[in-house]
Write a protein that holds these residues in place. Structure first.
Motif, PDB file in Angstrom:
ATOM      1  N   ARG A  52      -6.960   4.974   8.918  1.00  0.00           N
ATOM      2  CA  ARG A  52      -7.746   3.916   9.551  1.00  0.00           C
ATOM      3  C   ARG A  52      -7.559   2.587   8.805  1.00  0.00           C
ATOM      4  NH1 ARG A  52     -13.207   6.233  12.012  1.00  0.00           N
ATOM      5  NH2 ARG A  52     -12.653   8.192  11.050  1.00  0.00           N
ATOM      6  N   ASP A  53      -7.679   1.496   9.487  1.00  0.00           N
ATOM      7  CA  ASP A  53      -7.708   0.160   8.898  1.00  0.00           C
ATOM      8  C   ASP A  53      -6.401  -0.267   8.253  1.00  0.00           C
ATOM      9  OD1 ASP A  53     -10.322  -0.003   9.689  1.00  0.00           O
ATOM     10  OD2 ASP A  53     -11.090   0.783   7.785  1.00  0.00           O
ATOM     11  N   TRP A  54      -5.285   0.350   8.645  1.00  0.00           N
ATOM     12  CA  TRP A  54      -3.998  -0.135   8.134  1.00  0.00           C
ATOM     13  C   TRP A  54      -3.689  -1.445   8.839  1.00  0.00           C
ATOM     14  CZ3 TRP A  54      -2.409   1.748   3.849  1.00  0.00           C
ATOM     15  CH2 TRP A  54      -1.124   1.461   3.386  1.00  0.00           C
ATOM     16  N   PRO A  55      -3.130  -2.452   8.145  1.00  0.00           N
ATOM     17  CA  PRO A  55      -2.903  -3.753   8.801  1.00  0.00           C
ATOM     18  C   PRO A  55      -2.197  -3.610  10.159  1.00  0.00           C
ATOM     19  CG  PRO A  55      -2.452  -3.907   6.465  1.00  0.00           C
ATOM     20  CD  PRO A  55      -2.746  -2.458   6.737  1.00  0.00           C
ATOM     21  N   GLY A  68       0.810  -1.214   0.000  1.00  0.00           N
ATOM     22  CA  GLY A  68       0.000   0.000   0.000  1.00  0.00           C
ATOM     23  C   GLY A  68       0.842   1.261   0.000  1.00  0.00           C
ATOM     24  N   PHE A  69       0.314   2.318  -0.587  1.00  0.00           N
ATOM     25  CA  PHE A  69       0.996   3.606  -0.660  1.00  0.00           C
ATOM     26  C   PHE A  69       0.611   4.457   0.548  1.00  0.00           C
ATOM     27  CE2 PHE A  69       1.364   8.048  -1.905  1.00  0.00           C
ATOM     28  CZ  PHE A  69       2.654   8.074  -2.385  1.00  0.00           C
TER      29      PHE A  69
END
Ligand SMILES: CC(C)(COP(=O)(O)OP(=O)(O)OC[C@H]1O[C@@H](n2cnc3c(N)ncnc32)[C@H](O)[C@@H]1OP(=O)(O)O)[C@@H](O)C(=O)NCCC(=O)NCCS
Length: 233
Positions: A200-203, A175-176
């Motif tokens: 939000r919701d980054w691993p 992801g960027f």
């Protein structure tokens, strides 16, 4: 041609290796290697590039092959992916950084380390216009409270630490991230930082990672590592 062999034990290399707590190999050199170091597919990858880019690409490949060989890997072509990220041989991971005339590569076995991020920057004047790009409002407020003598160096440290974090998280998320998506807490005396993703919701396993930095010989070096998951018994 390089005046000297790549460094594997020189002080700057040892300082870079100390950025990591898990078993890694660091190899570094001035940027002075050429097309003769490259496999045909690698040469094809940079054939149209300017001389400086070819030299840094070739130096990085030569260093990466040396570092991997010291861990028992056979020499193979290291053509980056379409996203420019390095593609490491199965069973290994690593990270590459080059600055104006210096390149360093860190590699490890995947059983020890899941991902690595290394970034090296020449200490230089940091354009004031870059502050808004690289620093969050919270980081700018923190920076204003720091001693005057640290003011010139801290923005470059933020830049480099965020790049190192980005490289480490990328193999996991693909992801960027913008600079403004990542907020750092810097512990200057300890040579350490923590990177935290504001999106939000980054691993969760990479949303908050610890890193270390060292400033040596006119360069800032930052390292971030993600430990391998413990194997099931
Ligand atoms: C990848 C990136 C961080 C490289 O940083 P840089 O300071 O420009 O250059 P460096 O010399 O330190 O690093 C270059 C090496 O990074 C590696 N790299 C490139 N893309 C990568 C990625 N997505 N993930 C991990 N490593 C990457 C490559 O190995 C490259 O060397 P090579 O081209 O010889 O193979 C940068 O080019 C980039 O893509 N940035 C966009 C994202 C970003 O910076 N967000 C803000 C920080 S959160």
């Amino acid at each position: 041609m390089c005046a000297r062999e790549p460094d594997v034990v020189e002080s700057s290399v040892m300082e870079i290796a100390e950025l990591f707590r898990r078993p890694v190999v660091v190899v570094a050199s001035e940027i002075c290697h050429g097309d003769e170091e490259l496999f045909p597919e690698e040469l094809a990858h940079v054939r149209a590039a300017v001389a400086k880019r070819r030299a840094e690409f070739a130096t990085a490949r030569m260093l990466a092959r040396r570092a991997l060989a010291s861990l028992g890997a056979t020499p193979i072509s290291l053509v980056p992916g379409a996203d420019r990220a390095p593609v490491w041989p199965s069973g290994y991971t690593g990270s590459i950084s080059h600055c104006a005339d210096y390149c360093a590569v860190v590699v490890a076995r995947s059983r020890d380390v899941r991902a690595l991020g290394l970034d090296i920057e020449d200490v230089r004047e940091f354009e004031p216009s870059m502050h808004d790009l690289v620093l969050t409002s919270g980081e700018r407020a923190w920076l204003r409270r720091q001693p005057q003598e640290l003011q010139p160096i801290l923005p470059i440290l933020f830049f480099s630490a965020k790049e190192a974090y980005y490289k480490c998280q990328y193999p996991i998320t693909r992801g960027f991230l913008e600079f403004s998506d990542v907020e750092l807490t810097i512990d200057w005396p300890a040579g350490a930082f923590e990177a935290r993703v504001l999106k939000r919701d980054w691993p969760a396993d990479v949303a908050r990672l610890a890193g270390r930095f060292v400033i040596d010989g006119g360069r800032i070096c930052c390292g971030v590592e993600l430990a391998a998951a413990p194997t099931q018994a």
